[in-house]
Motif scaffolding. Structure first.
Motif, PDB file in Angstrom:
ATOM      1  N   ALA A 201      86.715   4.367 -30.867  1.00 39.90           N
ATOM      2  CA  ALA A 201      86.542   3.436 -29.745  1.00 39.90           C
ATOM      3  C   ALA A 201      85.303   3.801 -28.933  1.00 39.90           C
ATOM      4  O   ALA A 201      84.498   2.935 -28.576  1.00 39.90           O
ATOM      5  N   GLU A 202      85.127   5.084 -28.699  1.00 43.11           N
ATOM      6  CA  GLU A 202      83.949   5.527 -27.942  1.00 43.11           C
ATOM      7  C   GLU A 202      82.662   5.155 -28.664  1.00 43.11           C
ATOM      8  O   GLU A 202      81.705   4.683 -28.049  1.00 43.11           O
ATOM      9  N   GLU A 203      82.680   5.375 -29.998  1.00 38.86           N
ATOM     10  CA  GLU A 203      81.480   5.052 -30.764  1.00 38.86           C
ATOM     11  C   GLU A 203      81.196   3.559 -30.732  1.00 38.86           C
ATOM     12  O   GLU A 203      80.042   3.131 -30.648  1.00 38.86           O
ATOM     13  N   ALA A 206      79.603   2.754 -27.500  1.00 39.32           N
ATOM     14  CA  ALA A 206      78.247   3.283 -27.412  1.00 39.32           C
ATOM     15  C   ALA A 206      77.283   2.582 -28.372  1.00 39.32           C
ATOM     16  O   ALA A 206      76.165   2.233 -28.001  1.00 39.32           O
ATOM     17  N   GLN A 207      77.727   2.384 -29.612  1.00 46.09           N
ATOM     18  CA  GLN A 207      76.813   1.894 -30.653  1.00 46.09           C
ATOM     19  C   GLN A 207      76.790   0.379 -30.788  1.00 46.09           C
ATOM     20  O   GLN A 207      75.774  -0.193 -31.177  1.00 46.09           O
ATOM     21  N   ALA A 208      77.936  -0.271 -30.529  1.00 42.46           N
ATOM     22  CA  ALA A 208      78.001  -1.706 -30.779  1.00 42.46           C
ATOM     23  C   ALA A 208      78.012  -2.515 -29.493  1.00 42.46           C
ATOM     24  O   ALA A 208      78.137  -3.735 -29.515  1.00 42.46           O
ATOM     25  N   GLY A 209      77.884  -1.825 -28.386  1.00 40.69           N
ATOM     26  CA  GLY A 209      77.828  -2.532 -27.113  1.00 40.69           C
ATOM     27  C   GLY A 209      79.106  -3.278 -26.760  1.00 40.69           C
ATOM     28  O   GLY A 209      79.075  -4.362 -26.177  1.00 40.69           O
ATOM     29  N   MET A 210      80.235  -2.703 -27.158  1.00 42.16           N
ATOM     30  CA  MET A 210      81.496  -3.378 -26.871  1.00 42.16           C
ATOM     31  C   MET A 210      82.094  -2.873 -25.574  1.00 42.16           C
ATOM     32  O   MET A 210      81.797  -1.777 -25.126  1.00 42.16           O
ATOM     33  N   THR A 211      82.975  -3.667 -24.998  1.00 40.96           N
ATOM     34  CA  THR A 211      83.743  -3.176 -23.856  1.00 40.96           C
ATOM     35  C   THR A 211      84.929  -2.399 -24.406  1.00 40.96           C
ATOM     36  O   THR A 211      85.265  -2.517 -25.588  1.00 40.96           O
ATOM     37  N   ALA A 212      85.536  -1.607 -23.532  1.00 41.29           N
ATOM     38  CA  ALA A 212      86.686  -0.819 -23.972  1.00 41.29           C
ATOM     39  C   ALA A 212      87.788  -1.741 -24.483  1.00 41.29           C
ATOM     40  O   ALA A 212      88.480  -1.431 -25.454  1.00 41.29           O
ATOM     41  N   GLN A 213      87.932  -2.882 -23.841  1.00 44.52           N
ATOM     42  CA  GLN A 213      88.972  -3.843 -24.242  1.00 44.52           C
ATOM     43  C   GLN A 213      88.697  -4.386 -25.649  1.00 44.52           C
ATOM     44  O   GLN A 213      89.579  -4.467 -26.487  1.00 44.52           O
ATOM     45  N   GLN A 214      87.408  -4.714 -25.879  1.00 46.13           N
ATOM     46  CA  GLN A 214      87.048  -5.244 -27.201  1.00 46.13           C
ATOM     47  C   GLN A 214      87.299  -4.190 -28.280  1.00 46.13           C
ATOM     48  O   GLN A 214      87.800  -4.500 -29.362  1.00 46.13           O
ATOM     49  N   ALA A 215      86.945  -2.940 -27.981  1.00 43.25           N
ATOM     50  CA  ALA A 215      87.176  -1.859 -28.943  1.00 43.25           C
ATOM     51  C   ALA A 215      88.659  -1.726 -29.238  1.00 43.25           C
ATOM     52  O   ALA A 215      89.072  -1.572 -30.389  1.00 43.25           O
ATOM     53  N   ALA A 216      89.451  -1.828 -28.204  1.00 44.22           N
ATOM     54  CA  ALA A 216      90.905  -1.722 -28.379  1.00 44.22           C
ATOM     55  C   ALA A 216      91.418  -2.862 -29.255  1.00 44.22           C
ATOM     56  O   ALA A 216      92.291  -2.672 -30.105  1.00 44.22           O
ATOM     57  N   ASP A 217      90.860  -4.067 -29.052  1.00 43.86           N
ATOM     58  CA  ASP A 217      91.280  -5.220 -29.854  1.00 43.86           C
ATOM     59  C   ASP A 217      90.949  -5.024 -31.326  1.00 43.86           C
ATOM     60  O   ASP A 217      91.728  -5.375 -32.210  1.00 43.86           O
TER      61      ASP A 217
END
Length: 445
Positions: A201-203, A206-217
């Motif tokens: 999620a952190e990567e 950092a790398q894909a410009g996602m929000t934490a919510q988007q990463a979680a999704d």
RNA sequence: GUGGCUGUAGCUCAAUUGGUUAGAGUACCAGAUUGUGGAUCUGGGUGUUGCCGGUUCAAGUCCGGUCAGCCACCCCA
């Protein structure tokens, strides 16, 4: 004394002695046989290509790993680093003569100047098969079936073909407003098993410009598990409303149904949303195959569907699907599972050179046995019988033929089963028919 | 490409921590009734201690470089 040159091999390059080469060739033969049984035809291409062909993809990594130099005519050339780029060039150049679908397999050596590690060499062999020129899910199904039959044919025990479809993830990313970010997302997702969801999620952030919510999704997608039907249902609801994602799920369902219809056992196939494959050119179905006994060694046969194989070389659209057998990994696995017999002879029968005056008789015998399709070696020196048998034993011969003055006088030959230690006297009739029958019986029994 | 560990006989490893002729098992070769292997016995060391250089009276042992292998990172079309 002349100065000696130290015999040595380059970093990342290997010698293959007989006992390594024999199982290797056997495995390759099996792969070829299975590919052919589905109508895939062999092709080959030059090891050396114009650099512009190979460097066309243009990534920095590619460039670093490429073996390149100027040839005698000053042309910049490079050694192929995979079989996909040569296939793309080959297809662009010949597709009009060959027509589609083009089903080819290619077993050949490739070179990469990367850092070595266990199982990673600078010269290695790839065994690819691809179907070019069709988007039909039938080709996806067939690809899975080839992988299945291949692993079945080498008797390596239970295995699992993991299936996924890139459209599902890309559909989800579209839905989240992250279309086009699939490469960094996949790269991060691919590390899931290694570094865990938190760091993935952190990567992604950092790398894909996602929000934490988007990463979680996105990670929600990777967490889906259960039976294949459960996974399909979960995926359907996750991508609901997105055309691309829904198509991906539909294609997965079709693939699953087709494979089942072809008679593949349910437990051999697993929908697995977490497999991504590092390769960013896959656009649809992706495959990875693991051995149930050795999941740790990773995928032994991987591949997937791509939209446009040869866009760098032609305006013609050439969609395709294919996979590659991980020869070295598979052999390492067989070794670990003790499925590789230590044999360093390619022939099963040794004729002891017992009586020097009988050389011509031995030669005639060998010829007759070879004519029956059985490999025979005649020991080259009339050494002591004990030594010859020891040689036969060490090399892994199955049968030794012993004939000296006594046998020739009686018109017989001793057939010795080396593993069992048993032997029988067989009459030497015209054409050595009885002898050949005895050998055949011993080899199959 | 970056960082770490390792390198002694074909293979697995020893060598009292710098001390004089580098050992053992195994493998290999030869032989033990010139017609029967996987066992046993006898004999044989097959090595430029990866390579090059340095420190030292003395280097397998310490230092530097290099080559190779392994591990992690990177990457894996």
């Amino acid at each position: 004394m002349a100065e000696r040159i130290t015999p040595r091999t380059l970093k990342g390059f290997r010698d293959y002695p007989p006992e390594v080469m024999i199982p290797r060739e056997r495995l390759i033969d099996t792969a070829r046989r299975v590919y052919r049984s589905y109508g895939f035809s062999p092709i080959d291409t030059p090891a050396l290509e114009y650099l512009e062909i190979l460097a066309g993809k243009g990534s920095e990594e590619t460039d670093k790993q490429l073996y390149k130099f100027q040839d005698h005519g000053g042309r910049w050339v490079g050694l192929r680093f995979d079989l996909t780029v040569p296939l793309a060039r080959f297809a662009a150049q010949h597709i009009n003569e060959l027509g589609v679908p083009l089903k080819r397999y290619h077993v050949a050596t490739v070179w990469r100047g990367e850092n070595t590690q266990r199982g990673r060499y600078r010269e290695f062999m790839q065994c690819d098969f691809d179907t070019i020129g069709t988007r039909s899910v039938a080709a996806d199904i067939e690809t899975a079936l080839v992988i299945h039959d291949l692993l079945q044919a080498i008797h390596i025990g239970p295995f699992t073909i993991h299936l996924n479809n890139r459209m599902v993830l890309n559909g989800l990313l579209e839905k989240l407003g992250l279309a086009g970010q699939s490469v960094p997302v996949l790269r991060a997702l691919d590390k899931l098993a290694k570094i865990g969801p938190q760091q993935v999620a952190e990567e992604m952030v950092a790398q894909a410009g996602m929000t934490a919510q988007q990463a979680a999704d996105v990670l929600k997608l990777a967490a889906i598990s259960g039976s294949n039907q459960d996974v399909l249902r979960s995926l359907e609801s996750l991508v609901a409303g997105n055309a691309l994602g829904s198509e991906g799920v539909a294609r997965l369902a079709d693939l699953l149904g087709g494979v089942r219809a072809a008679g593949v056992a349910e437990e051999r196939i697993k929908l697995d949303v977490s497999i991504a494959r590092g390769l960013d050119y896959y656009t649809g179905t992706v495959f990875e195959t693991t051995l149930d006994a050795l999941p740790g060694i990773g995928s032994v046969c991987s591949g997937g569907r791509y939209d446009n194989l040869a866009e760098l070389y032609t305006s013609q659209q050439l969609p395709g699907i294919g996979a590659s057998l991980g020869l070295d990994r598979l052999l390492a696995a067989m070794e670990e599972l003790q499925l590789i017999e230590k044999v360093s002879t390619a022939a099963p029968v040794l004729i002891a050179y017992f009586d020097e005056s009988r050389l011509h008789d031995y030669l005639r015998l060998a010829t007759a046995i070879r004519a029956a399709g059985i490999g025979v070696e005649l020991f080259p020196d009339a050494k002591k019988l004990g030594q010859q048998l020891k040689y036969a034993d060490r090399r892994g011969f199955r049968i030794a033929l012993i004939a000296g003055g006594d046998e020739f006088a009686a018109g017989t030959c001793q057939v010795k089963n080396l593993a069992a230690g048993t032997q029988q006297n067989v009459p030497l009739d015209e054409g050595a028919g009885s002898l050949i029958a005895a050998i055949q019986e011993m080899l199959t029994g």
